[in-house]
Design an enzyme around this catalytic site. Structure first.
Site, short mmCIF file in Angstrom:
data_model
loop_
_atom_site.label_atom_id
_atom_site.label_comp_id
_atom_site.label_asym_id
_atom_site.label_seq_id
_atom_site.Cartn_x
_atom_site.Cartn_y
_atom_site.Cartn_z
N HIS A 131 -2.59 9.87 -2.69
CA HIS A 131 -1.48 10.68 -3.19
C HIS A 131 -2.01 11.57 -4.30
CE1 HIS A 131 -1.48 6.60 -4.73
NE2 HIS A 131 -1.01 7.04 -5.87
N GLY A 172 -2.42 7.98 -16.54
CA GLY A 172 -2.95 8.52 -15.28
C GLY A 172 -1.93 9.36 -14.54
N TYR A 203 -14.01 -1.46 -4.96
CA TYR A 203 -12.63 -1.12 -5.34
C TYR A 203 -11.64 -1.75 -4.37
CZ TYR A 203 -8.48 1.81 -5.91
OH TYR A 203 -7.19 2.25 -6.08
N LEU A 237 -0.36 -0.39 -12.85
CA LEU A 237 -1.05 0.67 -12.12
C LEU A 237 -2.51 0.81 -12.53
CD1 LEU A 237 1.60 3.55 -12.57
CD2 LEU A 237 1.63 1.69 -10.91
N ARG A 274 -4.00 15.20 -10.48
CA ARG A 274 -5.07 14.40 -9.89
C ARG A 274 -6.37 14.65 -10.63
NH1 ARG A 274 -6.07 9.84 -7.10
NH2 ARG A 274 -6.34 10.11 -4.87
N GLU A 291 -7.16 1.69 0.65
CA GLU A 291 -8.59 1.32 0.64
C GLU A 291 -8.77 -0.14 1.07
OE1 GLU A 291 -11.66 2.77 0.09
OE2 GLU A 291 -10.53 4.64 0.20
N LYS A 341 -8.86 -4.76 -5.02
CA LYS A 341 -7.43 -4.55 -4.77
C LYS A 341 -6.87 -5.60 -3.81
CE LYS A 341 -6.17 -1.04 -7.32
NZ LYS A 341 -4.96 -1.02 -8.17
N THR A 386 -3.54 -0.40 -2.36
CA THR A 386 -4.06 0.87 -1.84
C THR A 386 -4.51 0.75 -0.38
OG1 THR A 386 -6.06 2.25 -1.95
CG2 THR A 386 -6.19 0.14 -3.00
#
Ligand code: GDP
Length: 329
Positions: A187, A17, A157, A88, A192, A135, A161, A133
């Site tokens: 980020h 990623g 999500y 990650l 991306r 989020e 997390k 994150t």
């Protein structure tokens, strides 16, 4: 791979990623032996399935395995004996996560649990990083957010997390593992994924400049985010594992910019006026937090880290990359 015994060994999940590829580059530049967990199917056509790490393939070792399979992780950790583990990998795209809540929750929570359990058993001295994150803050009541802000996740999500964050904390507090989480705000970079708004904008701006597209349809242009550069966020991630004590850190720029500002800056870079090309459509609207913006003070104090790439430089780097990318196509 030839290596000397004093070389540090790093194991990365999610190495294919955006973040994994920058982190692998950083660790290689510091002399680490870098191992990455990759799904078996990706080995069938490495250069195409792993474009972000194609240039690193002769310098890293990829281990086949899946986060959902404890035996495969167990084998990977036993084989690589890492000094540092960077976890990650996750199902990470927010807007589809309600369509696929079960797999997001299963993959992310079990994946993190499997990783922690395998490390505890086979490499208890290894330092462990969990990619948390912003989020997790959902629609926060406190502005800016820091390490003491309560989590109010508003997506599967985000919920997955928060669970991963607490599992990591629990392994630190209960089993004495050097385990910490980085609470990273958005980020971005030329690496991306195209589904994220920043890359959607820069790729479309480039295609419009080349005359192969006319219009870009987005959601709420007034939505704001705290956007930083993925490359420098990975420097903070590495620094977290070099501290004396494991701690969780918020990593962010501390500055908000709107989708509209992103569009204006990206199109201006190409000599275009975004107002002639960008339309806002209900199709891409979401219920967004008003002020998801972090306070990087603890990272600055402990890690000596702060974001140095400006918003404009980030946008320009992405636009310039995409202009060349679509020209070559
Ligand atoms: P996220 O923070 O992980 O959801 O990252 P995104 O890049 O997907 O979204 C960042 C912000 O851009 C959010 O506030 C979105 O609501 C907003 N946004 C506006 N238009 C779009 C769009 O067309 N696509 C995406 N992905 N986001 C958009």
């Amino acid at each position: 791979m030839i290596h000397s015994p004093q070389q540090k060994r790093a194991f990365i999940t999610g190495i294919t990623g955006q973040d994994g590829s920058y982190l692998a580059e950083l660790l290689l530049s510091k002399g680490y032996l870098v191992y990455g967990l990759v799904r078996r199917v990706a080995f069938e056509d490495e250069a195409h399935r792993m474009p972000r790490i194609a240039h690193l393939l002769d310098r890293i070792e990829l281990i086949p395995g899946s986060l959902e399979s404890f035996p495969s992780l167990y084998g990977a950790i036993r084989k690589t004996q890492p000094d540092e583990v960077y976890h990650l990998a996750a199902q990470s795209y927010v807007s589809t996560s309600f369509d696929d809540e079960f797999s997001t929750l299963n993959a992310n929570i079990n994946g993190t649990h499997n990783m922690l359990a395998a490390c505890r058993d086979l490499a208890p001295q290894a330092r462990f990083y969990f990619a948390a994150t912003s989020e997790m803050f959902g629609r926060p009541t406190q502005v800016p957010q820091d390490e003491s802000t309560p989590f109010l996740p508003s997506s599967a999500y985000g919920i997955s997390k928060v669970a991963g964050f607490h599992l990591t904390k629990n392994y630190r507090e209960t089993y004495g593992i050097f385990a910490c989480s980085g609470i990273l705000y958005n980020h971005e970079s030329p690496r991306r994924g195209f589904e994220f708004v920043t890359r959607k904008i820069t790729s479309h701006a480039a295609m419009i400049k080349h005359g192969v597209k006319k219009q870009l349809e987005l959601g709420n242009l007034d939505a704001r985010r705290d956007w930083g550069h993925a490359r420098e966020y990975m420097e903070a991630v590495w620094a977290m594992l070099q501290q004396k004590q494991p701690k969780d850190y918020v990593i962010c720029t501390g500055r908000l910019h709107s989708v509209r500002e992103f569009c204006r800056t990206a199109f201006e870079r190409l000599g275009l006026d975004y107002r002639e090309h960008v339309v806002s459509s209900d199709k891409f609207f979401r219920t967004d937090p008003e002020q998801l913006v972090g306070n990087p003070a603890l990272a600055t104090k402990d890690l000596g880290w702060h974001s140095r790439v400006s918003f404009q430089d980030l946008v320009y780097e992405m636009v310039d990359h995409d202009l060349a990318y679509y020209k070559a196509k």
